[in-house]
Design a protein around this motif. Structure first.
Motif, PDB file in Angstrom:
ATOM      1  N   ALA A  28       3.614  44.504  52.366  1.00 36.00           N
ATOM      2  CA  ALA A  28       2.992  43.688  51.322  1.00 36.00           C
ATOM      3  C   ALA A  28       2.818  44.464  50.034  1.00 36.00           C
ATOM      4  CB  ALA A  28       1.648  43.157  51.796  1.00 36.00           C
ATOM      5  N   SER A  29       2.556  45.753  50.127  1.00 41.00           N
ATOM      6  CA  SER A  29       2.305  46.527  48.918  1.00 41.00           C
ATOM      7  C   SER A  29       3.527  46.571  48.004  1.00 41.00           C
ATOM      8  CB  SER A  29       1.851  47.940  49.257  1.00 41.00           C
ATOM      9  OG  SER A  29       2.834  48.593  50.022  1.00 41.00           O
ATOM     10  N   THR A  30       4.736  46.549  48.565  1.00 39.27           N
ATOM     11  CA  THR A  30       5.922  46.536  47.720  1.00 39.27           C
ATOM     12  C   THR A  30       6.278  45.119  47.315  1.00 39.27           C
ATOM     13  OG1 THR A  30       7.374  46.520  49.632  1.00 39.27           O
ATOM     14  CG2 THR A  30       6.870  48.657  48.668  1.00 39.27           C
ATOM     15  N   GLN A  31       5.938  44.142  48.130  1.00 43.41           N
ATOM     16  CA  GLN A  31       6.224  42.761  47.762  1.00 43.41           C
ATOM     17  C   GLN A  31       5.414  42.334  46.546  1.00 43.41           C
ATOM     18  OE1 GLN A  31       5.370  40.393  51.210  1.00 43.41           O
ATOM     19  NE2 GLN A  31       7.504  40.336  51.812  1.00 43.41           N
ATOM     20  N   ILE A  32       4.177  42.772  46.438  1.00 44.14           N
ATOM     21  CA  ILE A  32       3.303  42.308  45.372  1.00 44.14           C
ATOM     22  C   ILE A  32       3.609  42.993  44.042  1.00 44.14           C
ATOM     23  CG2 ILE A  32       1.362  43.907  45.633  1.00 44.14           C
ATOM     24  CD1 ILE A  32      -0.439  41.337  45.433  1.00 44.14           C
ATOM     25  N   THR A  33       4.302  44.117  44.081  1.00 42.14           N
ATOM     26  CA  THR A  33       4.603  44.852  42.853  1.00 42.14           C
ATOM     27  C   THR A  33       5.402  43.974  41.898  1.00 42.14           C
ATOM     28  OG1 THR A  33       4.629  46.919  44.075  1.00 42.14           O
ATOM     29  CG2 THR A  33       5.697  46.930  41.942  1.00 42.14           C
ATOM     30  N   GLY A  34       4.949  43.931  40.640  1.00 40.28           N
ATOM     31  CA  GLY A  34       5.621  43.141  39.620  1.00 40.28           C
ATOM     32  C   GLY A  34       4.645  42.258  38.877  1.00 40.28           C
ATOM     33  N   SER A  35       5.180  41.300  38.140  1.00 42.93           N
ATOM     34  CA  SER A  35       4.381  40.404  37.302  1.00 42.93           C
ATOM     35  C   SER A  35       4.345  39.007  37.897  1.00 42.93           C
ATOM     36  CB  SER A  35       4.967  40.332  35.889  1.00 42.93           C
ATOM     37  OG  SER A  35       4.943  41.605  35.287  1.00 42.93           O
ATOM     38  N   TRP A  36       3.164  38.363  37.780  1.00 41.65           N
ATOM     39  CA  TRP A  36       2.930  37.052  38.373  1.00 41.65           C
ATOM     40  C   TRP A  36       2.279  36.134  37.354  1.00 41.65           C
ATOM     41  CZ3 TRP A  36       4.546  36.293  43.378  1.00 41.65           C
ATOM     42  CH2 TRP A  36       4.883  37.435  44.097  1.00 41.65           C
ATOM     43  N   ARG A  37       2.802  34.926  37.221  1.00 43.80           N
ATOM     44  CA  ARG A  37       2.269  33.906  36.294  1.00 43.80           C
ATOM     45  C   ARG A  37       1.412  32.921  37.072  1.00 43.80           C
ATOM     46  NH1 ARG A  37       4.166  28.983  35.537  1.00 43.80           N
ATOM     47  NH2 ARG A  37       6.174  29.496  36.465  1.00 43.80           N
ATOM     48  N   TRP A  38       0.199  32.689  36.556  1.00 45.90           N
ATOM     49  CA  TRP A  38      -0.737  31.758  37.192  1.00 45.90           C
ATOM     50  C   TRP A  38      -0.229  30.327  37.083  1.00 45.90           C
ATOM     51  CZ3 TRP A  38      -4.796  28.826  34.318  1.00 45.90           C
ATOM     52  CH2 TRP A  38      -5.632  28.120  35.178  1.00 45.90           C
ATOM     53  N   ARG A 134       6.209  34.607  40.784  1.00 46.77           N
ATOM     54  CA  ARG A 134       6.746  35.877  40.287  1.00 46.77           C
ATOM     55  C   ARG A 134       7.500  35.658  38.973  1.00 46.77           C
ATOM     56  NH1 ARG A 134       7.441  40.639  42.804  1.00 46.77           N
ATOM     57  NH2 ARG A 134       7.252  39.756  44.893  1.00 46.77           N
ATOM     58  N   ILE A 135       7.306  36.552  38.054  1.00 44.31           N
ATOM     59  CA  ILE A 135       8.054  36.544  36.789  1.00 44.31           C
ATOM     60  C   ILE A 135       9.234  37.476  36.970  1.00 44.31           C
ATOM     61  CG2 ILE A 135       8.016  37.070  34.317  1.00 44.31           C
ATOM     62  CD1 ILE A 135       4.948  36.541  34.433  1.00 44.31           C
ATOM     63  N   ARG A 136      10.414  36.939  36.916  1.00 40.92           N
ATOM     64  CA  ARG A 136      11.623  37.740  37.077  1.00 40.92           C
ATOM     65  C   ARG A 136      12.031  38.318  35.727  1.00 40.92           C
ATOM     66  NH1 ARG A 136      12.576  39.289  42.084  1.00 40.92           N
ATOM     67  NH2 ARG A 136      12.372  37.599  43.539  1.00 40.92           N
ATOM     68  N   PRO A 137      12.422  39.611  35.702  1.00 39.73           N
ATOM     69  CA  PRO A 137      12.907  40.190  34.444  1.00 39.73           C
ATOM     70  C   PRO A 137      14.171  39.484  33.992  1.00 39.73           C
ATOM     71  CG  PRO A 137      12.770  41.861  36.196  1.00 39.73           C
ATOM     72  CD  PRO A 137      12.419  40.538  36.799  1.00 39.73           C
ATOM     73  N   ASP A 138      14.334  39.366  32.704  1.00 38.96           N
ATOM     74  CA  ASP A 138      15.530  38.697  32.155  1.00 38.96           C
ATOM     75  C   ASP A 138      16.773  39.501  32.348  1.00 38.96           C
ATOM     76  OD1 ASP A 138      14.022  36.572  31.342  1.00 38.96           O
ATOM     77  OD2 ASP A 138      13.649  37.418  29.367  1.00 38.96           O
TER      78      ASP A 138
END
Length: 138
Positions: A28-38, A134-138
């Motif tokens: 889970a710790s690697t899955q959550i890494t990144g940006s998330w939009r509410w 999740r916000i995916r990088p462009d």
């Protein structure tokens, strides 16, 4: 509120039995890494539904690989600090789930499914269930 806990428990059970594409469980710790939009929050005493459209602003959460956390309201930093994850927390004799703790706040139960982060206030009687994507990088 009991309904949300049971629904969340069902989601947790489904996630425990699932795997990633390679057939190996992803921590889970690697899955959550990144940006998330509410996307939305549902709950509270009145059972309200809150969305960026209804409130007129959005939130973004950013989880770093070094356990750093940042929350933005619109584009302004509103909260920063550290996060930690407790795996397989035993909530009751029949319920276990992963907990996400940010700074000194009450931990929330969480699950990630298909780039969607579900957070649930389990230690608050009339808490909220919140959804982020999740916000995916462009």
């Amino acid at each position: 509120m009991r309904y949300f806990i049971l629904l969340f428990a069902a989601l947790v059970l489904c996630s425990v039995s699932s795997c990633n594409k390679d057939g190996l469980p992803v921590p889970a710790s690697t899955q959550i890494t990144g940006s998330w939009r509410w996307v939305k929050s549902v709950g509270g005493i009145a059972g309200v539904t809150l969305t960026p459209q209804s409130l007129g602003y959005s939130f973004t959460q950013v989880y770093g690989a070094d356990s750093t956390f940042k929350m933005y309201k619109k584009d302004s930093l509103t909260l920063s600090g550290k996060f930690s994850i407790t795996r397989n927390y035993k909530y009751s004799a029949t319920e276990t789930f992963d907990l996400l703790k940010i700074n000194n706040q009450n931990p929330t139960a969480f699950i990630i499914r298909n780039d969607t982060l579900y957070q649930n206030d389990v230690f608050i009687s009339d808490g909220f269930s919140t959804v982020y994507v999740r916000i995916r990088p462009d």
